[in-house]
Design an enzyme around this catalytic site. Sequence first.
Site, PDB file in Angstrom:
ATOM      1  N   HIS A   1       0.814  -1.201   0.000  1.00 32.50           N
ATOM      2  CA  HIS A   1       0.000   0.000   0.000  1.00 32.50           C
ATOM      3  C   HIS A   1       0.853   1.258   0.000  1.00 32.50           C
ATOM      4  O   HIS A   1       0.658   2.176  -0.798  1.00 32.50           O
ATOM      5  CB  HIS A   1      -0.922  -0.033   1.234  1.00 32.50           C
ATOM      6  CG  HIS A   1      -1.826   1.147   1.323  1.00 32.50           C
ATOM      7  ND1 HIS A   1      -1.494   2.270   2.047  1.00 32.50           N
ATOM      8  CD2 HIS A   1      -3.025   1.394   0.754  1.00 32.50           C
ATOM      9  CE1 HIS A   1      -2.478   3.144   1.934  1.00 32.50           C
ATOM     10  NE2 HIS A   1      -3.419   2.642   1.162  1.00 32.50           N
TER      11      HIS A   1
ATOM     12  N   CYS B   1      -1.195  -3.997 -15.239  1.00 29.50           N
ATOM     13  CA  CYS B   1      -1.416  -2.877 -14.328  1.00 29.50           C
ATOM     14  C   CYS B   1      -0.748  -3.096 -12.969  1.00 29.50           C
ATOM     15  O   CYS B   1      -0.937  -2.322 -12.049  1.00 29.50           O
ATOM     16  CB  CYS B   1      -2.899  -2.587 -14.161  1.00 29.50           C
ATOM     17  SG  CYS B   1      -3.811  -3.983 -13.499  1.00 29.50           S
TER      18      CYS B   1
HETATM   19  C1  PEP Z   1      -1.893  -6.510  -8.989  1.00 26.57           C
HETATM   20  O1  PEP Z   1      -2.132  -7.426  -8.220  1.00 26.57           O
HETATM   21  O2  PEP Z   1      -0.891  -6.471  -9.751  1.00 26.57           O
HETATM   22  C2  PEP Z   1      -2.774  -5.332  -9.016  1.00 26.57           C
HETATM   23  C3  PEP Z   1      -2.635  -4.392  -9.934  1.00 26.57           C
HETATM   24  O3  PEP Z   1      -3.700  -5.224  -8.029  1.00 26.57           O
HETATM   25  P1  PEP Z   1      -3.362  -4.810  -6.499  1.00 26.57           P
HETATM   26  O4  PEP Z   1      -1.942  -4.353  -6.456  1.00 26.57           O
HETATM   27  O5  PEP Z   1      -4.320  -3.746  -6.187  1.00 26.57           O
HETATM   28  O6  PEP Z   1      -3.583  -6.084  -5.803  1.00 26.57           O
END
Ligand code: PEP
Length: 753
Positions: free
Chosen positions: A399, A706
């Site tokens: 985070h 992403c």
């Molecule tokens: C991922 O898991 O790469 C993603 C983009 O989602 P998060 O980081 O929010 O789990």
Amino acid sequence: MQSGPKTVVWFSEVTKQDIPLVGGKGANLGEMTNAQIPVPPGFIVTAQAYFDFLNKTRLMDKIRALLEPVDINDSRQLQHVAARVRQIIEHALMPAETRQEIIEAYRKMGGGLVAVRSSATAEDLPDASFAGQQRTFLNVQGEAEVATAVQGCWASLFEARAIFYRVQQKFDHFKVGIAVPVQKMVQSNASGVMFTLEPVTSDRSKIVIEAIFGLGEAIVGGEVTPDMYIVNKEDMAIQLKKVSHQEWQLVRNVTGGDRETNIKESLPASRQNEQKIDDEDIIHLANLARQIEDHYNFPQDIEWAKEDGRLYILQTRPVTTIKETYDDGPEITAPVLISGASASPGLASGTVKVIADPSEIDKVKEGDILVTVMTTPDFVPAMKRAVAIVTNRGGRTSHAAIVSRELGIPCVVGAERATVILKTGQVITVDGSHGKVYDGKVARRIATSPMASVILETIKTRTRVYVNLAQPELAEKVAAHNVDGVGLLRAEFMVGQIGEHPRYMMEQNRGDEFVRRLAQGISIFTSNFAPRPVVYRTTDFKTNEYRDLKGGEKYEAKEENPMLGYRGASRYIAEPDVFRLELEAIKKVREKYKNLWVMIPFVRTVEEMRRSKEIMEAAGLKRSPDFKLWMMVEVPSNVFLMEKFLEVGVDGISIGSNDLTQLTLGVDRDNEMLQEAFDERDEAVMLALEKVVKTAKKMGVTSSICGQAPSVYPELTERLVEWGITSVSISPDMIGTTREIIHKAEKRLGIAP
Ligand code: PEP
Ligand code: MG
């Protein structure tokens, strides 16, 4: 040149054949003048004049006698003799006819300010190696002064290092001659540089011009940010104009003592925001740039100036490319207090605020450094006020890392004992690029080249560059950049701002309020990015995060492994009523903004994907040309069964490399002890990425990524482009870099737009 050697020749009388007489610099001035390139006018005192001078004054033997016994490795002795030789040359009487010719030429060019330069010549010897060893006199004015300066240039052939060089190379001192170009000095009203290609991308279809008021030296020193204009070579149209604010300009010192030093002069407020040259001049310069490039048959880096409405070319040389960021400068030597993983780059100093619990976040004031065990969505308000963040725990996909990259502030994560070692009130410097924390305030110049960033804003690529975003407040700023949309809108931050568990609100009959507030948040993204797509990722809170929302404890179980727990698509199927709140918000926004798409995270089975899609369709969200449904690829099952997942019917996939790496390698992404092991470049992960991208391509759906991977390892982007990815979604600080990497890769692959 016709006829016999002369003492003085005009630029227009010289070509590159005349190097023995006028040296390389002189010959180049002649070439440019004859090619109708408007170099400031002037003449050259030939090497012949120099040799004539030596002969007539009988200095040659005298100088030879002085130099013969010198041990060039004895630098004091060398300096001493060199100074003596120069003195002899400077004080000798210049032959009257030579002096007269120089003065007449100076008169003929109209007198005024001139630069008196050196252009060494060497019969039968390569001339390049002499470049820059001799003197230049700037801002010279007056007949006697010009003659003296010429003699000064002659003398500079006997600078210690020039003598050293000739002896070492076994060149006869008197086989080397010197010509002296005398050139009008431009008292620039405006000046600058131009490139006949985009220096960052090497795109040869563009001409890039930089302009400032006053003398161009201020650009070179980086003290003034120039205007930037980009002209398309094909149709010679101005493609971009970026006007910069300028408060002062450099002007020549024509009266003061030290004439070689320029003076800063403030500009009136009315001129500080003016475009430096008009459009007509921009086109005129671009035409000159093209002409010069054609002449030399190589991309050129050109210095230009404007005086009294006339444009001049001061210098041109082959282009060497520039980098986006200048050197980081020397390594920091201050004591390192602690180190961890580099989570978000940059350098910032501030006062430490150690925060034990989100209830204390008010202690973090504007400009402080937030130090805590690990951040959660509850910390976001404090994170926004902080200039840097340090956490004990977490990795690059935690985070703290994701939010600080989005905010563009440095962050070090996994700095194990940070909350113990760092004390509230202490001043520290966080170096997010290297994962280090220093005692006290440490400065380091990390300048970014304004030209590079402007150019990066204009590059177009076939592969789209999307951005990962979560905070509505940042939408406007980020949307202003060269980005094709939002490839991952993390909904959790908006829900965190609502602050209450959706089921809790529903039970209080406040479901509508949740829908309204969420829709409000989403609209900020869709309005700022329209018509570019915004891909909303339906909520992927883990149970521990849901518990932190008001009313959450009542509905959320305490799980041993929330990362592997009740999250993602599983929740939508088990609790469609809560999911429907989100879908309602999406529908509401789509009434006004059709650029909102949806992406389903953490899908474990094909059946889960099918069911999620059915729930959406039942709520009225069906795929259509203006409504795309994406699935995230985060669980290895998605990779193994890619074809089957796609057969459910989706428009695109987006790889969540954070979760996919965690699950492929079996590494807890938030565990700071396992940061070394958490590496998206691992062969197994790379194999998964390749398979997913290629399968998507084969089956005609779009592919994206992403996770943090391409933001942390930009080299990965290159591979993804090779495999045929349709878009890459990165943190906002990586927009320019990613665009550049893609541009280069597409060029190499021959698929550039
Ligand atoms: C991922 O898991 O790469 C993603 C983009 O989602 P998060 O980081 O929010 O789990
Ligand atoms: Mg994920």
